[in-house]
Write a protein that holds these residues in place. Structure first.
Motif, mmCIF file in Angstrom:
data_model
loop_
_atom_site.group_PDB
_atom_site.id
_atom_site.type_symbol
_atom_site.label_atom_id
_atom_site.label_comp_id
_atom_site.label_asym_id
_atom_site.label_seq_id
_atom_site.Cartn_x
_atom_site.Cartn_y
_atom_site.Cartn_z
ATOM 1 N N ILE A 87 53.669 43.939 35.827
ATOM 2 C CA ILE A 87 52.408 43.996 36.404
ATOM 3 C C ILE A 87 52.190 44.967 37.614
ATOM 4 O O ILE A 87 50.929 44.606 38.080
ATOM 5 C CB ILE A 87 51.945 42.226 36.786
ATOM 6 C CG1 ILE A 87 53.130 41.976 37.765
ATOM 7 C CG2 ILE A 87 51.903 41.304 35.584
ATOM 8 C CD1 ILE A 87 52.708 40.647 38.677
ATOM 9 N N GLU A 88 52.997 45.827 37.541
ATOM 10 C CA GLU A 88 52.857 46.686 38.517
ATOM 11 C C GLU A 88 51.691 47.478 38.542
ATOM 12 O O GLU A 88 50.950 47.665 39.548
ATOM 13 C CB GLU A 88 53.973 47.753 38.495
ATOM 14 C CG GLU A 88 54.330 48.828 39.307
ATOM 15 C CD GLU A 88 55.042 49.968 39.066
ATOM 16 O OE1 GLU A 88 55.444 50.808 39.620
ATOM 17 O OE2 GLU A 88 55.862 49.737 37.992
ATOM 18 N N ASN A 89 51.078 47.733 37.475
ATOM 19 C CA ASN A 89 49.742 48.428 37.371
ATOM 20 C C ASN A 89 48.451 47.804 38.115
ATOM 21 O O ASN A 89 47.674 48.282 38.928
ATOM 22 C CB ASN A 89 49.341 48.811 36.004
ATOM 23 C CG ASN A 89 50.272 49.771 35.109
ATOM 24 O OD1 ASN A 89 50.954 50.712 35.778
ATOM 25 N ND2 ASN A 89 50.814 49.059 34.054
ATOM 26 N N TYR A 90 48.510 46.391 37.749
ATOM 27 C CA TYR A 90 47.647 45.752 38.406
ATOM 28 C C TYR A 90 47.616 45.663 39.995
ATOM 29 O O TYR A 90 46.615 45.499 40.674
ATOM 30 C CB TYR A 90 47.710 44.243 37.780
ATOM 31 C CG TYR A 90 47.175 43.994 36.501
ATOM 32 C CD1 TYR A 90 45.883 43.992 36.066
ATOM 33 C CD2 TYR A 90 48.077 44.183 35.361
ATOM 34 C CE1 TYR A 90 45.307 43.885 34.784
ATOM 35 C CE2 TYR A 90 47.626 44.296 34.153
ATOM 36 C CZ TYR A 90 46.226 43.975 33.809
ATOM 37 O OH TYR A 90 45.708 44.054 32.320
ATOM 38 N N ILE A 91 48.874 45.707 40.387
ATOM 39 C CA ILE A 91 49.268 45.629 41.841
ATOM 40 C C ILE A 91 48.828 46.811 42.243
ATOM 41 O O ILE A 91 48.222 47.012 43.281
ATOM 42 C CB ILE A 91 50.691 45.196 42.245
ATOM 43 C CG1 ILE A 91 51.068 43.784 41.773
ATOM 44 C CG2 ILE A 91 50.964 45.126 43.827
ATOM 45 C CD1 ILE A 91 52.614 43.789 41.766
ATOM 46 N N ASN A 92 48.910 48.014 41.742
ATOM 47 C CA ASN A 92 48.591 49.273 42.229
ATOM 48 C C ASN A 92 47.298 49.574 42.466
ATOM 49 O O ASN A 92 46.734 50.311 43.325
ATOM 50 C CB ASN A 92 49.078 50.252 41.180
ATOM 51 C CG ASN A 92 50.612 50.908 41.425
ATOM 52 O OD1 ASN A 92 51.122 50.589 42.409
ATOM 53 N ND2 ASN A 92 51.081 51.472 40.447
ATOM 54 N N LEU A 93 46.328 48.802 41.400
ATOM 55 C CA LEU A 93 44.777 48.859 41.668
ATOM 56 C C LEU A 93 44.371 48.436 42.971
ATOM 57 O O LEU A 93 43.503 49.029 43.562
ATOM 58 C CB LEU A 93 44.304 47.914 40.721
ATOM 59 C CG LEU A 93 44.290 48.166 39.274
ATOM 60 C CD1 LEU A 93 43.560 46.980 38.519
ATOM 61 C CD2 LEU A 93 43.502 49.317 38.974
ATOM 62 N N ALA A 115 44.777 49.066 33.151
ATOM 63 C CA ALA A 115 44.670 47.897 33.997
ATOM 64 C C ALA A 115 43.531 47.762 34.686
ATOM 65 O O ALA A 115 42.958 46.614 34.892
ATOM 66 C CB ALA A 115 45.899 47.999 35.016
ATOM 67 N N GLY A 116 43.036 48.772 35.099
ATOM 68 C CA GLY A 116 41.610 48.886 35.872
ATOM 69 C C GLY A 116 40.672 48.254 34.804
ATOM 70 O O GLY A 116 39.677 47.565 35.101
ATOM 71 N N ALA A 117 40.591 48.824 33.599
ATOM 72 C CA ALA A 117 39.656 48.510 32.628
ATOM 73 C C ALA A 117 39.779 47.032 32.310
ATOM 74 O O ALA A 117 38.804 46.226 32.323
ATOM 75 C CB ALA A 117 39.875 49.291 31.310
ATOM 76 N N ALA A 118 40.992 46.496 32.177
ATOM 77 C CA ALA A 118 41.232 45.026 31.850
ATOM 78 C C ALA A 118 40.592 44.445 33.117
ATOM 79 O O ALA A 118 40.038 43.271 32.738
ATOM 80 C CB ALA A 118 42.604 44.742 31.653
ATOM 81 N N PHE A 119 40.845 44.797 34.140
ATOM 82 C CA PHE A 119 40.427 43.859 35.282
ATOM 83 C C PHE A 119 38.741 43.966 35.460
ATOM 84 O O PHE A 119 38.369 42.829 36.062
ATOM 85 C CB PHE A 119 40.816 44.628 36.705
ATOM 86 C CG PHE A 119 40.477 43.906 37.827
ATOM 87 C CD1 PHE A 119 41.166 42.733 38.322
ATOM 88 C CD2 PHE A 119 39.252 44.306 38.618
ATOM 89 C CE1 PHE A 119 40.774 42.121 39.336
ATOM 90 C CE2 PHE A 119 38.990 43.685 39.841
ATOM 91 C CZ PHE A 119 39.968 42.541 40.180
ATOM 92 N N MET A 120 38.121 44.936 34.728
ATOM 93 C CA MET A 120 36.591 44.688 34.567
ATOM 94 C C MET A 120 36.151 44.123 33.405
ATOM 95 O O MET A 120 35.237 43.207 33.644
ATOM 96 C CB MET A 120 36.170 46.139 34.677
ATOM 97 C CG MET A 120 36.285 46.908 35.756
ATOM 98 S SD MET A 120 34.339 47.690 35.758
ATOM 99 C CE MET A 120 33.379 46.433 36.060
ATOM 100 N N VAL A 121 37.139 44.122 32.446
ATOM 101 C CA VAL A 121 36.638 43.496 31.033
ATOM 102 C C VAL A 121 36.810 41.919 30.980
ATOM 103 O O VAL A 121 36.151 41.030 30.522
ATOM 104 C CB VAL A 121 37.143 44.281 29.865
ATOM 105 C CG1 VAL A 121 36.940 43.635 28.572
ATOM 106 C CG2 VAL A 121 36.586 45.588 29.901
ATOM 107 N N VAL A 122 38.109 41.448 31.423
ATOM 108 C CA VAL A 122 38.394 40.255 31.109
ATOM 109 C C VAL A 122 37.615 39.293 31.659
ATOM 110 O O VAL A 122 37.429 38.042 31.076
ATOM 111 C CB VAL A 122 40.025 39.906 31.527
ATOM 112 C CG1 VAL A 122 40.564 38.612 31.133
ATOM 113 C CG2 VAL A 122 40.878 40.923 30.370
#
Lengths: 276, 295
Positions: free
Chosen positions: A58-64, A246-253
């Motif tokens: 989940i590193e990508n999400y933390i990096n956001l 991860a950025g896209a998922a954070f917007m879309v989900v």
């Protein structure tokens, strides 16, 4: 009869099969986004690609939030969404005004509202920017929010719905001594709940996704919305596809979750608006 | 009722929305028309006295501007291929979804609607990755079929088609819902009568369902055409009009002239040409529709 049901059963299976094939094709980009967003940076570029991440992270999400300013973008987006609900209230009030009052110039003003729906966005974009510029509102939150508050289509839908509320009901409340605004907030809004549900969801989606106007108006990163931030991320980390996903998922989900819960209202809303 | 006629309440209800609409929709039209006859640019923004009227100069220049002509050509390319595709795809899916009412059909309705509510930047990010020549999923899947790498966004004509695929994917949802609402409005008795007369599936489709969907189809065609003539977001976020202006649309041309080169007057003139084209196409469709119902 037996052959008829047999035929329709086979037919139904075929329909469902077609829907599944089409559904997989349509949702492929989403599935790929989710899967890639949990891959470490080196795995996302691997050929052949892995369908399910070998080493999920989940590193990508933390990096956001650590290497990008997603906290700020999220805050700005939420501010825009909240104010767009104020706009929703304005639209509902206008819809009620057009539906339930007789006043001078009603028809003419209403036609003017309808006429604004037909103007392409490209025509008004530049003048709106010039108007905001002369008011000193470029590069401010107010400048981002203000032009999007009133939506002609929304006023139209509210008016159509409010027309169906019986006049007697409002008259009775007046006789009981209720004020006009008391009637609107305490009587009309509860009755108009279904249309508020549809418009509320559509307003949320529009606010959450708002991109072009914030991009035009905001110069400072402190005013960026999630979409503007995401396009910045795409430019800065052009080859880090895992972070991009991860950025896209954070917007879309969040939108998908909200839609999954409320899709019934949206479909009903279209039936309600009389588009048949 | 008489005393309500001069009441201030109705005005208080409509005022906030109507004032905002006037300020950001009605006045801008007038402003746009006026500045389309001027040479307003960044200099004019700071100092209004530097703006001068140049009559129809902007409009004349546009028709000799190679980029503008290209953007008109590309826009027609998008419309002619994209609009029929969206209508056929959304109608077919609506027909399939209308077949049953169980949870499976409701779930798929949501699945097909999802792309249309997805943020355009997220779409650009995801599809940019899918279309990537080296690491993209599409080229990998094609390589399994021993097809060479396709330059999805690097060759002008292929790039246009790639954008159309993406836009069709995104455009199905809303039209599908409109068709579905119309399909559910067709009385069951029509189908029962047809079945009694021994009509085949195809006969029912062509002689009952499609004719009764005429108004929905007309509505979808008009709105989709208007939307595609303003094709903007997809080239804006995916290719920025490139390669070699191969994907630039009229709307993107207007945006670039206005906000990248700050040629406000020139861009406003372009936007009125687009507006005029949309009106002509829409009026033409209403004329056709009239003829169709007269027959």
């Amino acid at each position: 009869m037996a052959t008829a049901t047999k035929r329709s059963k086979a037919e139904k299976s075929l329909v469902i099969l077609l829907l599944i094939v089409g559904g997989v094709l349509v949702s492929l980009p989403f599935l790929w986004m989710i899967s890639s967003s949990f891959k470490p940076e080196n795995e996302v570029l691997a050929i052949p690609p892995t369908i399910i991440p070998d080493n999920p992270t989940i590193e990508n999400y933390i990096n956001l939030f650590t290497s990008m300013n997603f906290t700020v973008y999220l805050r700005n987006t939420i501010i825009i969404v909240l104010f767009s609900f104020l706009g929703l209230l304005f639209n509902a009030m206008a819809g009620y005004g057009f539906a339930k009052y007789e006043f001078k110039g009603r028809e003419r003003i209403f036609y003017l509202v309808l006429a604004t729906m037909m103007i392409p966005g490209q025509v008004t974009m530049i003048p709106v920017y010039l108007i905001l510029n002369s008011m000193g509102l470029t590069n401010t939150m107010t400048g981002i929010i203000l032009p999007g508050l009133a939506v002609a289509f929304s006023i139209f839908l509210f008016r159509q719905f409010m027309m169906t509320i019986p006049d007697d009901l409002i008259e009775a409340a007046r006789l009981d001594g209720a004020g006009e605004f008391y009637i609107f907030f305490r009587l009309i809004i509860p009755i108009a709940k279904p249309i508020f549900a549809v418009q509320g969801i559509l307003t949320f989606i529009a606010g959450w996704n708002s991109f072009l106007w914030p991009l035009i108006i905001a110069n400072d990163e402190s005013l960026y919305t999630l979409s503007v931030g995401l396009s910045l991320l795409q430019g800065q980390y052009a080859n880090n596809f895992a972070l991009q996903m991860a950025g896209a998922a954070f917007m879309v989900v969040p939108i998908i979750i909200i839609f999954a819960f409320f899709q019934k209202y949206i479909v009903e809303g279209f039936t309600m608006s009389g588009i048949k | 009722m008489k005393q309500l006629l001069n009441n201030r309440h109705p005005y208080m209800f409509i005022a906030p929305a109507v004032i905002l609409l006037t300020l950001f929709s009605v006045i801008p039209i007038i402003v746009a028309l006026v500045i389309s006859f001027t040479d307003m640019n960044l200099k004019g923004l700071a100092n209004w006295s530097a703006i001068s009227f140049i009559g129809l100069e902007n409009y004349k220049d546009l028709f000799s501007d190679a980029t503008f002509i290209k953007s008109v050509f590309n826009t027609f390319f998008y419309v002619i291929i994209g609009v029929p595709l969206v209508i056929i795809a959304s109608l077919s899916i609506a027909l399939l979804l209308n077949y049953g009412t169980s949870w499976i059909f409701n779930t798929f309705r949501a699945v097909y609607y999802m792309p249309s509510i997805t943020n355009i930047i997220a779409v650009a990010v995801i599809w940019g990755y899918l279309y990537n020549t080296e690491y993209g999923l599409f080229n990998y899947l094609l390589s399994l079929l021993t097809v060479d790498n396709i330059p999805w966004l690097e060759e002008p004509t292929i790039a246009k088609i790639s954008l159309i695929i993406l836009a069709v994917w995104k455009g199905i949802g809303i039209n599908m819902i409109i068709f579905l609402a119309a399909l559910q409005g067709i009385p069951k008795s029509y189908y029962e009568a047809a079945e009694m007369d021994g009509a085949s599936r195809l006969q029912v489709l062509f002689y009952i369902t499609l004719p009764l969907l005429r108004y929905a189809t007309f509505f979808v065609t008009v709105t989709t055409l208007i939307g595609w003539m303003q094709f903007f977001e997809e080239p804006f976020v995916m290719t920025d009009g490139g390669p070699l202006d191969g994907t630039i649309s009229i709307a993107l041309f207007i945006y670039q002239e206005g906000f990248r080169y700050s040629e406000f007057g020139y861009a406003a003139a372009g936007s009125f040409i687009l507006f005029a084209m949309i009106i002509i196409v829409t009026v033409f469709q209403f004329k056709l529709q009239k003829k169709d119902t007269d027959l």
